[in-house]
Structures are given as C-alpha cells and as structure tokens.
Design an enzyme around this catalytic site. Structure first.
Site, mmCIF file in Angstrom:
data_model
loop_
_atom_site.group_PDB
_atom_site.id
_atom_site.type_symbol
_atom_site.label_atom_id
_atom_site.label_comp_id
_atom_site.label_asym_id
_atom_site.label_seq_id
_atom_site.Cartn_x
_atom_site.Cartn_y
_atom_site.Cartn_z
ATOM 1 N N LYS A 106 0.862 -1.194 0.000
ATOM 2 C CA LYS A 106 0.000 0.000 0.000
ATOM 3 C C LYS A 106 0.887 1.228 0.000
ATOM 4 O O LYS A 106 1.978 1.227 0.589
ATOM 5 C CB LYS A 106 -0.860 -0.006 1.274
ATOM 6 C CG LYS A 106 -2.085 0.851 1.194
ATOM 7 C CD LYS A 106 -3.273 0.128 0.591
ATOM 8 C CE LYS A 106 -4.500 1.016 0.518
ATOM 9 N NZ LYS A 106 -5.664 0.340 -0.015
ATOM 10 N N GLY A 207 -20.366 7.435 4.969
ATOM 11 C CA GLY A 207 -19.460 7.787 3.877
ATOM 12 C C GLY A 207 -20.107 7.506 2.537
ATOM 13 O O GLY A 207 -20.245 6.346 2.140
ATOM 14 N N GLY A 209 -19.090 8.325 -0.547
ATOM 15 C CA GLY A 209 -18.120 8.654 -1.590
ATOM 16 C C GLY A 209 -18.246 7.689 -2.752
ATOM 17 O O GLY A 209 -19.351 7.245 -3.094
ATOM 18 N N ASN A 210 -17.110 7.344 -3.356
ATOM 19 C CA ASN A 210 -17.135 6.509 -4.562
ATOM 20 C C ASN A 210 -17.828 5.172 -4.330
ATOM 21 O O ASN A 210 -18.667 4.751 -5.114
ATOM 22 C CB ASN A 210 -15.698 6.268 -5.051
ATOM 23 C CG ASN A 210 -15.054 7.552 -5.516
ATOM 24 O OD1 ASN A 210 -15.716 8.435 -6.057
ATOM 25 N ND2 ASN A 210 -13.756 7.685 -5.294
ATOM 26 N N VAL A 211 -17.466 4.485 -3.250
ATOM 27 C CA VAL A 211 -18.068 3.171 -2.989
ATOM 28 C C VAL A 211 -19.430 3.320 -2.322
ATOM 29 O O VAL A 211 -20.403 2.671 -2.721
ATOM 30 C CB VAL A 211 -17.152 2.294 -2.098
ATOM 31 C CG1 VAL A 211 -17.786 0.924 -1.876
ATOM 32 C CG2 VAL A 211 -15.774 2.125 -2.723
ATOM 33 N N TYR A 213 -21.678 5.589 -2.409
ATOM 34 C CA TYR A 213 -22.754 5.997 -3.320
ATOM 35 C C TYR A 213 -23.255 4.802 -4.143
ATOM 36 O O TYR A 213 -24.465 4.570 -4.269
ATOM 37 C CB TYR A 213 -22.255 7.120 -4.242
ATOM 38 C CG TYR A 213 -23.205 7.425 -5.370
ATOM 39 C CD1 TYR A 213 -24.365 8.165 -5.138
ATOM 40 C CD2 TYR A 213 -22.957 6.953 -6.657
ATOM 41 C CE1 TYR A 213 -25.258 8.411 -6.167
ATOM 42 C CE2 TYR A 213 -23.836 7.204 -7.690
ATOM 43 C CZ TYR A 213 -24.983 7.933 -7.449
ATOM 44 O OH TYR A 213 -25.874 8.179 -8.467
HETATM 45 P P1 NAD Z 1 -14.052 8.219 -0.988
HETATM 46 O O1 NAD Z 1 -12.996 9.147 -0.553
HETATM 47 O O2 NAD Z 1 -14.621 8.367 -2.359
HETATM 48 O O3 NAD Z 1 -15.298 8.270 0.026
HETATM 49 C C1 NAD Z 1 -15.167 8.388 1.395
HETATM 50 C C2 NAD Z 1 -16.317 9.257 1.873
HETATM 51 O O4 NAD Z 1 -16.308 9.286 3.291
HETATM 52 C C3 NAD Z 1 -16.204 10.708 1.402
HETATM 53 O O5 NAD Z 1 -17.423 11.116 0.805
HETATM 54 C C4 NAD Z 1 -15.897 11.476 2.690
HETATM 55 O O6 NAD Z 1 -16.402 12.797 2.671
HETATM 56 C C5 NAD Z 1 -16.585 10.600 3.716
HETATM 57 N N1 NAD Z 1 -16.113 10.758 5.094
HETATM 58 C C6 NAD Z 1 -14.857 11.030 5.538
HETATM 59 N N2 NAD Z 1 -14.841 11.093 6.868
HETATM 60 C C7 NAD Z 1 -16.114 10.843 7.280
HETATM 61 C C8 NAD Z 1 -16.739 10.767 8.548
HETATM 62 N N3 NAD Z 1 -16.072 10.947 9.687
HETATM 63 N N4 NAD Z 1 -18.056 10.479 8.609
HETATM 64 C C9 NAD Z 1 -18.767 10.279 7.480
HETATM 65 N N5 NAD Z 1 -18.225 10.372 6.242
HETATM 66 C C10 NAD Z 1 -16.915 10.635 6.152
HETATM 67 O O7 NAD Z 1 -13.474 6.747 -0.750
HETATM 68 P P2 NAD Z 1 -13.986 5.387 -1.367
HETATM 69 O O8 NAD Z 1 -13.175 5.051 -2.550
HETATM 70 O O9 NAD Z 1 -15.477 5.409 -1.477
HETATM 71 O O10 NAD Z 1 -13.558 4.351 -0.225
HETATM 72 C C11 NAD Z 1 -14.287 4.243 0.987
HETATM 73 C C12 NAD Z 1 -13.639 3.165 1.870
HETATM 74 O O11 NAD Z 1 -13.633 1.921 1.158
HETATM 75 C C13 NAD Z 1 -12.172 3.440 2.220
HETATM 76 O O12 NAD Z 1 -11.899 2.958 3.504
HETATM 77 C C14 NAD Z 1 -11.398 2.626 1.205
HETATM 78 O O13 NAD Z 1 -10.117 2.245 1.659
HETATM 79 C C15 NAD Z 1 -12.307 1.418 1.079
HETATM 80 N N6 NAD Z 1 -12.122 0.725 -0.193
HETATM 81 C C16 NAD Z 1 -12.359 1.371 -1.366
HETATM 82 C C17 NAD Z 1 -12.195 0.670 -2.563
HETATM 83 C C18 NAD Z 1 -12.494 1.325 -3.886
HETATM 84 O O14 NAD Z 1 -12.597 0.618 -4.897
HETATM 85 N N7 NAD Z 1 -12.649 2.634 -3.954
HETATM 86 C C19 NAD Z 1 -11.794 -0.667 -2.554
HETATM 87 C C20 NAD Z 1 -11.574 -1.287 -1.324
HETATM 88 C C21 NAD Z 1 -11.745 -0.587 -0.151
#
Ligand code: NAD
Length: 374
Positions: A106, A207, A209-211, A213
């Site tokens: 990572k 949260g 965000g990307n996932v 949503y």
């Molecule tokens: P992202 O940054 O797009 O979304 C994270 C969201 O969480 C954001 O909208 C942010 O504003 C919100 N957030 C931050 N702090 C917060 C809080 N205290 N309370 C509520 N919301 C809060 O990230 P992502 O890509 O959606 O990933 C989310 C999680 O999933 C992460 O832990 C990431 O490591 C894990 N993950 C993601 C993927 C992927 O394909 N993107 C794959 C495996 C694991």
C-alpha cells in the site's frame, strides 16, 4: 489477545535527489506489532512537487505486492506510516482470500486530496513506483481518482485502475467494489438475520463517496431503507435526492436503530468505545481496517453482532484492477468472480460459528493459511 499500541514516531528521510526511495529505520519500528514482518517500508520525498509519503510492502510471497494509493492529510508522519503498514497487511490477506497471485502492499501520500494535487506530484509518484521495479503495483484508494493514476501511468507501467484503450474491464474500481460489498452484506444478512430479501431492511451507510454511493444505489434498488452520513454535504444531497435517504449526523450514524451498518469512510471506527452503542445486528461495509484493535472482533462476537470482515467483502476493487493489470478480461467474468464474495463471506461465518471464534480472526487465519501454503 493483542492490543495494538499507539503508533511509533518515524522520520521521513529527505532525499536530495527527486523521487528516489529510501528504506526507513527507527529504534522500534520493527518491534511495533503493526510492522508484522513487513518486507519493506519505503519513504519518498520530492521537494519540487511537495510529494511525500510511504510505500509499505507486507508480503510478496504470493506474487508482487498490489494495493491502492491513499492521499490523506495525516496529522503526523507516524499516522501515515501506521496507516500504510496496517493497510498493506490487509492487502496481503485480501489478495490471498480473493485467490489472487499477488502479495500485499500500500502507498500513502501525505496531503490534502482537495487542494494539494498537481501533475508534478503524480509524475513524481510515478517515478517512485517505477523505482521499485514492480515489487509494488499501485492503483486508486481514498483521495485518488482515475485521472491521477493516468498521470502516474506516464512514468510507470506498474499501475492499474486506468481505463486503458482496448482493455475490457478497468478504470474506477469503486462500482465493482460496491457490488462485492453488497454481496458480502447479503451473506451477512442471510447468516445473521436469516433473510434473503433486503426489502424494508434498514441500512446506515457511513461515507457516501465513490463506494458508498454505488452501494446505496444497489441497496435502494433492492428495496432497503437508507440512512446516510458524510462530512461532505454535496454527497449527502445526492443520496437524499436519488435514493430518498435520511440524512444523519456523522457522529450518530453508527448508533442508528437499524439492521445493518455499512462503514464506507475510514477505518478504526469499531472500538471498545463504539461497540456498546451499536444497535445493528450486522456490520458489512467497504472501509479498510474497520476494527480499531484485534480484540474488537471478540467484543462484536460477545454482543452477537455479525461482522463481515472488511477485506473479504471489499475485494471487488482489487479483483478488477488485477484483471486490468494482467491485460483485461470481459466484464461478465469479473462480475462472476466478484459475486463469489457472497459464498466466501458465508463460509467465514459458518467456520467462525463452528470454531466459536470471531469472524475477523477466522478470516485472518484463513488468509495466513493461503500465504503459508504458497
Ligand atoms: P471516498 O474518498 O470516495 O469516500 C469516502 C467518503 O467518506 C467521502 O465522501 C468522505 O467525505 C466521507 N467521510 C470522511 N470522513 C467521514 C466521517 N467521519 N463520517 C462520514 N463520512 C466521512 O473513498 P472510497 O473510494 O469510497 O472508499 C471508501 C472506503 O472503502 C475506504 O476505507 C477505502 O479504503 C475502502 N475501499 C475502497 C475501494 C475502492 O474501490 N474505492 C476498494 C476497497 C476498499
């Protein structure tokens, strides 16, 4: 039982030359339980672009280490190192249980993803990754977008998560991660609540965000009632408008009177302090390192909360970026692979019950068995 201690301080070495990697050493880094036998921990620094961060390589026993890059405004260098170490160990276990021939690694970039990004920064990061000669393969994580990885791709081939021409599956892994989380969540609901149908199920998503949503969309389509929290208002407005989700204060989302909590923000939220207040019977979400300490698995088990291990249910993203890295496969094939997260999660619940152990411990054990057998 092992309690993970507070992080140790470690210094960033300022390399004179741009984008070179240097091994890091402190008095106690190797004895820190978070180090967990890592093969390497590299510090990187590039004065002109402001790039600084760490690459942690936990294991290359199954193959080159593969894991995303996170950009986060860490308060201290020690926080960044600890995150990199814990996340890369998680990647070793995730890749092993997903049946991938890759080890765990990572990268973390220290900086604000909304204000500190530049082309120069990601080109410099690309040089760092290239200098590791393929021992670590990078992709997106929190704070990083496809466009950033495209810039990285100018300087190295050891990158994935880019929609490359002629490749079938690839690009942003988040929708496929969400699909896998949805499968893991369904398995946890089947085992814990003894129901197949998600209709009317109350789910709190932390949260959006990307996932988060994409997960909300799948849950909404399946008839679930959504409760959402985020620190970024536009994300909440979108979930409210599109899915009729009820907006909840971020400090209260974990403790909603719901059936399922789906953490999709950052890690460390399930702890000795929060577990007594959780009302949901199931926890299944995308966030990495949801448990603050190993002991929290036992605490959840003692309260009868069914926890779907994070790195098992969120492995859809790495499955798709690996396939892209290897040259691409038809999307249908990736989806079929990701949908097997349902059976994998269910098998962990069944074994955990049979052995009277927390699911988190059983998943770790199963992953270590795979790595040991390599
Ligand atoms: P992202 O940054 O797009 O979304 C994270 C969201 O969480 C954001 O909208 C942010 O504003 C919100 N957030 C931050 N702090 C917060 C809080 N205290 N309370 C509520 N919301 C809060 O990230 P992502 O890509 O959606 O990933 C989310 C999680 O999933 C992460 O832990 C990431 O490591 C894990 N993950 C993601 C993927 C992927 O394909 N993107 C794959 C495996 C694991």
């Amino acid at each position: 039982m092992t309690m993970k201690p507070r992080q140790n301080a470690a210094a960033v070495r300022n390399a004179d030359e741009p984008t070179t990697c240097a091994s890091i050493s402190t008095n106690n880094i190797f004895s820190n339980p978070d180090f967990d036998g890592h093969e390497a921990l590299h510090a990187f620094f590039h004065a002109e672009s402001g790039l600084k961060g760490f690459v942690a390589i936990h294991s290359t026993k199954l193959g080159p280490s593969f894991g995303g890059c996170r950009m986060w405004d860490y308060a201290t260098e020690a926080d960044a190192i600890r995150d990199a170490l814990r996340l890369s160990q998680g990647m070793s276990y995730k890749n092993a249980l997903a049946g991938l021939s890759y080890g765990g690694g990572k990268a973390v970039i220290m900086g604000d993803a909304r204000s500190d990004k530049s082309e120069a920064l990601f080109e410099a990061y690309g040089d760092v990754i290239n200098s590791l000669g393929g021992r670590y393969l990078t992709a997106e994580d929190v704070g990083i977008k496809v466009a950033d990885m495209e810039i990285v791709g100018r300087r190295t081939d050891f990158v994935s998560g880019i929609a490359k021409e002629g490749r079938m599956a690839g690009g942003d892994p988040s929708p496929i991660t969400a699909r896998g989380v949805f499968q893991g969540l369904k398995a946890a609901v089947k085992f814990g609540l003894e129901q197949d149908d998600l209709k009317g199920l109350k789910v709190a998503v932390q949260g959006i965000g990307n996932v988060g949503y994409n997960l909300c969309r799948l849950l909404h389509d399946a008839g679930a009632e959504l409760f959402v929290a985020d620190v970024y208002k536009p994300n909440l407005d979108r979930a409210h408008d599109e899915f009729g989700a009820t907006v909840v204060d971020p400090s209260a989302i974990l403790f909603q009177d719901v059936d399922v909590v789906a953490p999709c923000a950052l890690g460390g939220l399930i702890s000795v302090d929060t577990i007594p207040q959780i009302k949901a019977r199931v926890i299944a979400g995308a966030s990495n390192n949801q448990l603050a300490t190993d002991d929290d698995g036992e605490r959840l088990q003692a309260r009868g909360i069914h926890y779907a291990p994070d790195y098992v249910v969120n492995s859809g993203g790495i499955i798709t970026v690996v396939s892209e890295y290897e040259g691409g496969r038809p999307e249908a094939e990736i989806i079929e692979k990701v949908d097997r997260i349902y059976e994998r999660t269910l098998a962990i619940f069944v074994r955990a019950q049979a052995e009277g152990q927390p699911t988190s411990k059983i998943a770790d054990q199963m992953a270590r068995e795979v790595i040991a057998g390599a």
